[in-house]
Design an enzyme around this catalytic site. Sequence first.
Site, PDB file in Angstrom:
ATOM      1  N   ASP A   1      -0.683  -5.422   1.953  1.00 47.23           N
ATOM      2  CA  ASP A   1      -0.337  -4.032   2.117  1.00 47.23           C
ATOM      3  C   ASP A   1      -1.146  -3.335   3.191  1.00 47.23           C
ATOM      4  O   ASP A   1      -1.444  -3.918   4.212  1.00 47.23           O
ATOM      5  CB  ASP A   1      -0.521  -3.333   0.776  1.00 47.23           C
ATOM      6  CG  ASP A   1       0.329  -2.123   0.770  1.00 47.23           C
ATOM      7  OD1 ASP A   1       1.532  -2.285   0.672  1.00 47.23           O
ATOM      8  OD2 ASP A   1      -0.220  -1.042   0.961  1.00 47.23           O
TER       9      ASP A   1
ATOM     10  N   HIS B   1       5.815   1.932  -2.839  1.00 52.57           N
ATOM     11  CA  HIS B   1       4.573   1.982  -3.610  1.00 52.57           C
ATOM     12  C   HIS B   1       4.877   2.724  -4.904  1.00 52.57           C
ATOM     13  O   HIS B   1       5.057   3.930  -4.892  1.00 52.57           O
ATOM     14  CB  HIS B   1       3.483   2.685  -2.800  1.00 52.57           C
ATOM     15  CG  HIS B   1       3.164   1.967  -1.522  1.00 52.57           C
ATOM     16  ND1 HIS B   1       2.280   0.916  -1.463  1.00 52.57           N
ATOM     17  CD2 HIS B   1       3.658   2.103  -0.270  1.00 52.57           C
ATOM     18  CE1 HIS B   1       2.224   0.447  -0.220  1.00 52.57           C
ATOM     19  NE2 HIS B   1       3.058   1.150   0.523  1.00 52.57           N
TER      20      HIS B   1
ATOM     21  N   ASP C   1       8.898   2.841   2.799  1.00 52.05           N
ATOM     22  CA  ASP C   1       7.453   2.993   2.562  1.00 52.05           C
ATOM     23  C   ASP C   1       7.210   4.178   1.616  1.00 52.05           C
ATOM     24  O   ASP C   1       6.288   4.968   1.823  1.00 52.05           O
ATOM     25  CB  ASP C   1       6.681   3.163   3.880  1.00 52.05           C
ATOM     26  CG  ASP C   1       5.170   3.045   3.685  1.00 52.05           C
ATOM     27  OD1 ASP C   1       4.731   2.564   2.615  1.00 52.05           O
ATOM     28  OD2 ASP C   1       4.418   3.442   4.600  1.00 52.05           O
TER      29      ASP C   1
ATOM     30  N   HIS D   1      10.195  -1.778   0.797  1.00 45.26           N
ATOM     31  CA  HIS D   1       8.814  -1.302   0.919  1.00 45.26           C
ATOM     32  C   HIS D   1       8.596  -0.034   0.098  1.00 45.26           C
ATOM     33  O   HIS D   1       8.924   1.060   0.538  1.00 45.26           O
ATOM     34  CB  HIS D   1       8.530  -1.035   2.403  1.00 45.26           C
ATOM     35  CG  HIS D   1       7.092  -0.786   2.718  1.00 45.26           C
ATOM     36  ND1 HIS D   1       6.592  -0.807   3.997  1.00 45.26           N
ATOM     37  CD2 HIS D   1       6.021  -0.499   1.934  1.00 45.26           C
ATOM     38  CE1 HIS D   1       5.299  -0.558   3.984  1.00 45.26           C
ATOM     39  NE2 HIS D   1       4.923  -0.356   2.745  1.00 45.26           N
TER      40      HIS D   1
ATOM     41  N   ASN E   1       0.686   6.869   7.569  1.00 47.22           N
ATOM     42  CA  ASN E   1       0.146   5.727   8.286  1.00 47.22           C
ATOM     43  C   ASN E   1       1.216   4.639   8.365  1.00 47.22           C
ATOM     44  O   ASN E   1       1.706   4.216   7.331  1.00 47.22           O
ATOM     45  CB  ASN E   1      -1.067   5.175   7.526  1.00 47.22           C
ATOM     46  CG  ASN E   1      -2.133   4.685   8.483  1.00 47.22           C
ATOM     47  OD1 ASN E   1      -1.856   4.478   9.672  1.00 47.22           O
ATOM     48  ND2 ASN E   1      -3.320   4.466   7.969  1.00 47.22           N
TER      49      ASN E   1
HETATM   50 ZN    ZN Z   1       3.082   0.543   2.488  1.00 44.42          ZN
END
Ligand code: ZN
Length: 380
Positions: A136, A47, A272, A45, A245
């Site tokens: 996502d 970005h 993340d 995970h 989040n």
């Molecule tokens: Zn994410």
Amino acid sequence: MRLRHVRVLGPTGLSMPHTVEVRAEDREDRDATGLVLSPGWMDLHAHLRDPGFPQKETLLSGATSAAVGGFTHVLAMANTDPVTDRPERVQSLLARTAALPIRISFVGAVTTGLEGKRLTDAAALKSAGAVALSDDGRHAMDRLALRAALGAAAEAGLPVLIHAQAERLGNGPDAEAAAVTEALDALRDRQPARLHVQHVSTRGAVELIRAAKSDGLLVTAEATPHHLTLTSRDAAALGPYGNVNPPLRSPDDRDALRQALIEGVIDAVATDHAPHDLAAKQAGANGFHGFETAVSVVLGLGLTDRIVYRACVSRPREIIGQALEDEWILIDPNAEWTVEPSSFRSRGRNTPFAGRRLRGRVIMTVCRGQVVTERLMQHA
Ligand SMILES: [Zn+2]
């Protein structure tokens, strides 16, 4: 390169010290007494912000940061600009990965533009090389849409990854439980589809996933290093640097995540990794830098070696059907260091661990037969 007296992390835990040959061009043999050789970790995970947000990260800065952190394979999410919602976009991203220090795989969007309306072409995304589908953080789909998406992904042979949250429900613990319930209901209707729940953060969601697994549903789950470590009390002290989040939760939620990881209800640790530039973070953007602190934070959880291997090496690859290749990291489990965001190779310095003293550090990363990063050995 021959490593002497090294302990090796494998499915049954740590080996006794012995000599191991690692394919790494032009490298001298070395004494690795006290060090641990692990297959490279995989992050399910991340970005990477490329294309679209070079002030936050690029494929190269992200891959370099991951390599330094100990990840030799990373799964990049589709919420870029443009969104990874067409096969030719997957192909052009994959074409750029050959020049990177580590392996990167790509997620295709579930719906066009992540808008939750029109399904993408799952089969075409898969043939272009996408290894999973996800909308996502924008889990805007209702149960019917999600059911259709799971069906299409299953026909293409891909898992669907969902963030354990639904924007329209807010981000409290009850909203997470509601989003997971909705997703599991859709999965129940669409067997044998495969669902992976991203960044689970609450005891309630853990219990729902535990029950679904014991019912035989094909569901897997991940938790982040920050949710396994920090709580809302830390968030309060961090100001905008505590914004993430799902939010940091209660000590009880954190303890439930740790227990679920030990039991295998949570399959994997995933960062993340969500890099932001300073201005965006100070203005309240959600998300943390993840790559360069994860290994140390996970080693600090006190898990058994067998569970670390499962959560960080084997399960992440099984979930997206990727084999472990020539990928290794050398860890000094006793090295202590202080987290200095300014030293990160990532463009995102938005870590909640700034200034923390951590123990355990990756000192070498090998991928595709090349040493891609190496830190000077620190002998205390
Ligand atoms: Zn994410």
